[in-house]
Design a protein around this motif. Structure first.
Motif, mmCIF file in Angstrom:
data_model
loop_
_atom_site.group_PDB
_atom_site.id
_atom_site.type_symbol
_atom_site.label_atom_id
_atom_site.label_comp_id
_atom_site.label_asym_id
_atom_site.label_seq_id
_atom_site.Cartn_x
_atom_site.Cartn_y
_atom_site.Cartn_z
ATOM 1 N N GLN A 63 41.074 37.563 44.424
ATOM 2 C CA GLN A 63 41.189 36.108 44.483
ATOM 3 C C GLN A 63 42.438 35.667 43.721
ATOM 4 N N TRP A 64 43.264 34.860 44.388
ATOM 5 C CA TRP A 64 44.500 34.376 43.789
ATOM 6 C C TRP A 64 44.242 33.129 42.954
ATOM 7 N N LEU A 65 44.843 33.085 41.758
ATOM 8 C CA LEU A 65 44.781 31.882 40.944
ATOM 9 C C LEU A 65 45.755 30.832 41.445
ATOM 10 N N ASP A 66 46.838 31.297 42.115
ATOM 11 C CA ASP A 66 47.931 30.381 42.443
ATOM 12 C C ASP A 66 48.560 30.785 43.770
ATOM 13 N N GLY A 67 49.820 30.403 43.936
ATOM 14 C CA GLY A 67 50.515 30.645 45.191
ATOM 15 C C GLY A 67 51.105 32.019 45.364
ATOM 16 N N GLY A 68 50.891 32.943 44.407
ATOM 17 C CA GLY A 68 51.394 34.286 44.624
ATOM 18 C C GLY A 68 51.829 35.047 43.397
ATOM 19 N N ARG A 69 51.471 34.559 42.198
ATOM 20 C CA ARG A 69 51.865 35.260 40.983
ATOM 21 C C ARG A 69 50.685 35.950 40.294
#
Length: 370
Positions: A280-286
């Motif tokens: 699961q991503w916290l943000d747009g790709g970091r």
């Protein structure tokens, strides 16, 4: 993490992770992962959680699973206050066909799609549920062993699939009509945030398919193992793929590998099952969360496996690792699942027979992609 001190096996894993961290470029500021809340209500009796989902607007947290007698159970909590109101939510949660093995909220947070399985016959049922209208059955080819449901970003289409499902069926969410039957596309599947592409599994490859036509538009190959989890970054520029014990991050447009993330756990402390069940991503790709239900320490003093939730900076490969477990009658239970809140900073975990708990990620995350 339990309220008790870590066991020796857990402490070895923590120490190993800290040594690995020391070798990595460190972010400025301090990042911590800690328990900050426990949901309210009566403790679920004899419930074994199998699925979870936080609504996109953050107002509802749903957990589904089975009872001790293999019936179905579905509970919903207020995602902001943590209160459990079963009477008010009865139209959303009643009339289960069996244990709830998968679920997904619609983008407007008004409907909950569920996959339910009868324990005796193994027959599957799919429902679209709402507080206003109750459950509505969705028809699909019964020959397909469906175990996963996902909702398209525009809310018009359901994708029904699963790891053992040789095809993925796309269903019109409003009419129930079948749109496409995607051959050689197994689950897990994941929608690109703009809805233009759906990613799924074929053998050890990840296929990229146009959901409007059913045509293949790309293939990400050369994985060592069959992938077990997929996740698109919030803007759709990057796709994370769990490749056995490792994770690969792809540029979704070029197909190039951006980063390879290793399994951080040392060999002597690895669990009996290294499967990554969710990314699961916290943000747009970091920043990316990796969850392994039984992939931490081999065992503690009671012989219990431990769950791990690892936060990765996919560019610098910086990590923060914590263990998540609860001690019940001296037996350490691993977490049943993890659901990241829409704010990207809170993660809900549930343990069998226990209310969900919230763990928060606090501190500065440099170069966060909003």
């Amino acid at each position: 993490m339990s309220d008790d001190e870590p066991s020796r096996a857990e402490q070895r894993l923590i120490d190993h992770a800290r040594k690995q961290q020391a070798k990595q470029p460190q972010p400025s500021g301090k990042v911590t992962v800690k328990r900050t809340a426990r949901f309210h209500g009566d403790e679920p009796r004899n419930a074994y959680w199998l699925s979870q989902a936080w609504s996109p607007d953050g107002t509802q947290l749903a957990y589904g699973g089975r009872t001790a007698k293999n019936g179905g159970v579905l509970d919903v909590w207020d995602g902001n206050s943590g209160h459990h109101e079963p009477f008010r939510m009865r139209h959303l949660t009643h009339d289960l066909a069996g244990m709830v093995i998968s679920m997904a909220w619609s983008p407007d947070s008004k409907h909950l799609a569920t996959v339910e399985e009868d324990h005796g016959s193994l027959a599957k049922a799919v429902h679209i549920r709402s507080q206003a209208q109750g459950p509505r059955a969705v028809q699909f080819p019964q020959k397909l062993p469906v175990t996963q449901v996902t909702w398209s970003p525009d809310g018009t289409t359901l994708a029904l699939s699963g790891p053992g499902c040789p095809q993925t069926v796309l269903i019109d969410a409003a009419t129930g009509a079948q749109k496409h039957l995607l051959d050689n596309l197994s689950g897990p599947v994941a929608w690109r945030p703009d809805g233009s592409t759906i990613a799924g599994i074929y053998e050890t490859s990840v296929l990229l398919v146009d959901p409007a036509t059913g045509g293949r538009v790309g293939r990400l190959a050369d994985h060592e193992h069959r992938p077990t989890a997929l996740s698109w970054a919030r803007h759709g520029g990057r796709l994370a793929v769990a490749d056995g014990e490792k994770i690969r991050i792809y540029d979704a447009d070029t197909g190039d590998t951006v980063s390879r993330i290793p399994w951080t756990t040392s060999e002597g402390d690895r669990g009996p099952d290294h499967t990554i069940s969710s990314l699961q991503w916290l943000d747009g790709g970091r920043y990316l969360l990796e969850f392994r239900p039984r992939g931490g320490a081999w065992h503690d003093e009671q012989g219990s496996a431990c769950s791990t939730l690892i936060l990765w900076d996919v560019v610098e490969r910086w990590l923060f690792v914590e263990l998540f477990s609860e001690v019940i009658f001296k037996h350490r239970l691993p977490a049943a699942g993890a659901a990241l809140a829409p704010d990207g900073r809170r993660c809900a975990l549930a343990f069998d027979d226990r209310l969900p708990v919230i763990w928060s990620i606090d501190g500065e995350l440099p170069d966060l992609i909003p």
